[in-house]
Motif scaffolding. Structure first.
Motif, PDB file in Angstrom:
ATOM      1  N   HIS A  47       0.835  -1.219   0.000  1.00  0.00           N
ATOM      2  CA  HIS A  47       0.000   0.000   0.000  1.00  0.00           C
ATOM      3  C   HIS A  47       0.862   1.260   0.000  1.00  0.00           C
ATOM      4  O   HIS A  47       0.460   2.288  -0.548  1.00  0.00           O
ATOM      5  CB  HIS A  47      -0.972   0.007   1.182  1.00  0.00           C
ATOM      6  CG  HIS A  47      -0.346  -0.097   2.539  1.00  0.00           C
ATOM      7  ND1 HIS A  47       0.367  -1.196   2.957  1.00  0.00           N
ATOM      8  CD2 HIS A  47      -0.336   0.755   3.596  1.00  0.00           C
ATOM      9  CE1 HIS A  47       0.786  -1.021   4.192  1.00  0.00           C
ATOM     10  NE2 HIS A  47       0.383   0.162   4.604  1.00  0.00           N
ATOM     11  N   ASP A  51       0.754   3.854  -3.286  1.00  0.00           N
ATOM     12  CA  ASP A  51       0.469   5.266  -3.006  1.00  0.00           C
ATOM     13  C   ASP A  51       1.537   6.150  -3.642  1.00  0.00           C
ATOM     14  O   ASP A  51       1.235   7.167  -4.287  1.00  0.00           O
ATOM     15  CB  ASP A  51       0.435   5.478  -1.486  1.00  0.00           C
ATOM     16  CG  ASP A  51       0.033   6.883  -1.085  1.00  0.00           C
ATOM     17  OD1 ASP A  51      -0.920   7.420  -1.671  1.00  0.00           O
ATOM     18  OD2 ASP A  51       0.669   7.439  -0.174  1.00  0.00           O
ATOM     19  N   ASN A  54       1.175   6.114  -7.497  1.00  0.00           N
ATOM     20  CA  ASN A  54       0.065   6.945  -7.962  1.00  0.00           C
ATOM     21  C   ASN A  54       0.459   8.418  -8.032  1.00  0.00           C
ATOM     22  O   ASN A  54       0.106   9.128  -8.971  1.00  0.00           O
ATOM     23  CB  ASN A  54      -1.153   6.776  -7.055  1.00  0.00           C
ATOM     24  CG  ASN A  54      -1.864   5.452  -7.268  1.00  0.00           C
ATOM     25  OD1 ASN A  54      -1.583   4.724  -8.224  1.00  0.00           O
ATOM     26  ND2 ASN A  54      -2.783   5.128  -6.384  1.00  0.00           N
ATOM     27  N   GLU A 263      -4.274   4.240   7.740  1.00  0.00           N
ATOM     28  CA  GLU A 263      -5.545   3.554   7.959  1.00  0.00           C
ATOM     29  C   GLU A 263      -5.286   2.100   8.353  1.00  0.00           C
ATOM     30  O   GLU A 263      -6.071   1.503   9.098  1.00  0.00           O
ATOM     31  CB  GLU A 263      -6.398   3.620   6.691  1.00  0.00           C
ATOM     32  CG  GLU A 263      -6.843   5.024   6.310  1.00  0.00           C
ATOM     33  CD  GLU A 263      -7.642   5.708   7.403  1.00  0.00           C
ATOM     34  OE1 GLU A 263      -8.596   5.071   7.914  1.00  0.00           O
ATOM     35  OE2 GLU A 263      -7.304   6.848   7.765  1.00  0.00           O
ATOM     36  N   LYS A 299      -8.161  12.334  -6.580  1.00  0.00           N
ATOM     37  CA  LYS A 299      -9.446  11.639  -6.504  1.00  0.00           C
ATOM     38  C   LYS A 299     -10.057  11.447  -7.890  1.00  0.00           C
ATOM     39  O   LYS A 299     -10.632  10.392  -8.198  1.00  0.00           O
ATOM     40  CB  LYS A 299     -10.419  12.414  -5.611  1.00  0.00           C
ATOM     41  CG  LYS A 299     -10.148  12.283  -4.123  1.00  0.00           C
ATOM     42  CD  LYS A 299     -11.210  13.052  -3.338  1.00  0.00           C
ATOM     43  CE  LYS A 299     -11.002  12.915  -1.841  1.00  0.00           C
ATOM     44  NZ  LYS A 299     -12.015  13.688  -1.068  1.00  0.00           N
ATOM     45  N   ASN A 303      -9.923   7.749  -8.128  1.00  0.00           N
ATOM     46  CA  ASN A 303     -11.200   7.452  -7.469  1.00  0.00           C
ATOM     47  C   ASN A 303     -11.025   6.994  -6.024  1.00  0.00           C
ATOM     48  O   ASN A 303     -11.749   6.136  -5.514  1.00  0.00           O
ATOM     49  CB  ASN A 303     -11.978   6.389  -8.253  1.00  0.00           C
ATOM     50  CG  ASN A 303     -13.451   6.352  -7.869  1.00  0.00           C
ATOM     51  OD1 ASN A 303     -14.034   7.383  -7.535  1.00  0.00           O
ATOM     52  ND2 ASN A 303     -14.055   5.175  -7.902  1.00  0.00           N
ATOM     53  N   THR A 304     -10.052   7.584  -5.344  1.00  0.00           N
ATOM     54  CA  THR A 304      -9.809   7.305  -3.932  1.00  0.00           C
ATOM     55  C   THR A 304      -9.026   8.469  -3.331  1.00  0.00           C
ATOM     56  O   THR A 304      -8.529   9.327  -4.064  1.00  0.00           O
ATOM     57  CB  THR A 304      -9.027   5.988  -3.756  1.00  0.00           C
ATOM     58  OG1 THR A 304      -8.964   5.655  -2.363  1.00  0.00           O
ATOM     59  CG2 THR A 304      -7.616   6.116  -4.306  1.00  0.00           C
ATOM     60  N   ASN A 305      -8.926   8.481  -2.022  1.00  0.00           N
ATOM     61  CA  ASN A 305      -8.165   9.549  -1.358  1.00  0.00           C
ATOM     62  C   ASN A 305      -6.667   9.263  -1.427  1.00  0.00           C
ATOM     63  O   ASN A 305      -6.248   8.097  -1.358  1.00  0.00           O
ATOM     64  CB  ASN A 305      -8.581   9.666   0.109  1.00  0.00           C
ATOM     65  CG  ASN A 305      -9.981  10.197   0.272  1.00  0.00           C
ATOM     66  OD1 ASN A 305     -10.392  11.117  -0.422  1.00  0.00           O
ATOM     67  ND2 ASN A 305     -10.739   9.604   1.185  1.00  0.00           N
TER      68      ASN A 305
END
Length: 387
Positions: A47, A51, A54, A263, A299, A303-305
């Motif tokens: 993850h 990140d 991206n 998270e 976003k 399509n995500t934070n």
């Protein structure tokens, strides 16, 4: 009078030449500029790698829309990605693979433990490298090719140690690290800062980045009755660690670094997460120089934070692209001096600039705390690095 064949040929030739002149740049007028990228893209740290990737992808796609000219041609930027599995040996192999792809610069690696051994491969190839790695050792090797995307452990550890002693009022501190270059490096800096601010290290324990049972370590620490516990390592360990602290009845707060501010930590720690502190290089996304715009663009694209590392990766990519623009070339020897002297405003800061080692001159660290199952900002510390 009928046109002669020669006249027709001249007219056709003129039409073709006019069409060529009016046409957009074709493949012959385009230069592919490759950036090497490596990070953990599989396993428990994937993850983090995704990140980071991206953030880099967003920057590269934006740059391609600008039709930037380098070496007399329109640059088409692309990412050459490899999974280093957060393993130092794999990272060196991957680094050589990336070099063999004829890349013009390196945007990676993620972990300090992979970045440091890989950096010698890139330096030998003369390739500038901008990494997420925070270990001080990375930029202290004497290479002129090493640069960072975010604040170093020396800078962050100093802020953490000061916060633990002065803000939490902790005089007796226990420290645990996972023996990785990142975890141990950060823990060492925190230990130094705790002592510099008048605190005492009452216990120093070690684990590894694959462990999930910390009962023996925590039992030893409980006997020392510390006022706070600092952990240098990943959320995959800090989550279970925090839960086991609660089971053992340890009331001292857990403090950790940016890898815990995730998270994933909240999910792994569950209800025990409340009260945990974590530091993060930089300021909260909405307080960044162009944080809200970055968040909106991210976003819309994914399509995500965005996670913690995406905006720093984004700025890292733009730092390298900007240096190339200023040099008018993607050749490493041409744009490296521009990267070293870079001054620009980005998503994370209005003052992006490097010191002689390749560390960021602006130091910004934010402390967060888990309240009601969510990370909330406690305080931000911004300063300039010593020249």
């Amino acid at each position: 009078m009928k046109p002669t064949p020669g006249f027709k040929l001249l007219a056709a030739t003129a039409a073709i030449m006019a069409a060529i002149a009016a046409a957009p740049a074709n493949a012959a007028d385009t230069e592919t500029v490759k950036f090497g990228f490596a990070a953990p893209l599989t396993g428990p740290q994937s993850h983090y790698g995704e990140d980071m990737k991206n953030g880099l992808t967003l920057a590269i796609e934006e740059a391609n829309k600008q039709k930037i000219e380098l070496d007399g041609k329109v640059a088409s930027f692309e990412l050459v990605s490899r999974d280093d599995q957060a393993d130092p040996r794999t990272a060196v192999q991957v680094a050589q693979q990336i070099v063999d792809e004829n890349v013009q610069g390196i945007l990676g690696h993620f972990n300090s433990g992979t970045t440091i051994p890989a950096s010698s491969v890139y330096n030998d190839a003369g390739l500038p490298q901008i990494a997420m790695a925070t270990s001080p050792e990375y930029t202290q090797q004497g290479y002129d090719t090493t640069f960072r995307m975010m604040t170093s452990d020396t800078q962050q550890g100093a802020a953490d140690g000061e916060f633990i002693v002065k803000d939490l009022g902790a005089k007796k501190v226990a420290i645990i690290d996972d023996r990785t270059a990142y975890g141990q490096g950060l823990a060492d800096q925190v230990a130094n800062a705790v002592k510099a601010n008048g605190g005492e290290i009452v216990s120093r324990e070690y684990t590894n980045d694959k462990a999930n049972d910390f009962a023996a370590i925590l039992t030893n620490i409980k006997e020392k009755q510390p006022d706070a516990i600092f952990f240098g390592g990943l959320d995959a360990q800090s989550g279970p660690m925090r839960r086991q602290m609660a089971t053992l009845g340890i009331e001292a707060p857990l403090v950790s670094g940016e890898m815990t501010r995730s998270e994933t930590f909240l999910k792994l720690a569950g209800d025990a997460a409340n009260g945990t502190y974590a530091s993060l290089a930089g300021v909260p996304l909405k307080q960044m120089a162009a944080g809200e715009k970055f968040e909106g663009d991210y976003k819309a694209r994914f399509n995500t934070n965005p996670g913690v590392y995406a905006p720093y990766a984004y700025d890292g990519a733009w730092n390298m692209i900007t240096a190339m623009k200023e040099a008018g070339s993607s050749k490493p020897e041409a744009y490296l001096p521009k990267l070293a002297s870079l001054k620009r405003s980005g998503a994370t800061s209005n003052n992006i600039e490097y010191d002689k080692n390749g560390d960021l001159k602006e130091i910004s660290v934010t402390i967060y705390q888990v309240k009601d199952g969510k990370w909330e900002m406690v305080k931000t510390m911004v300063s300039k690095a010593a020249e």
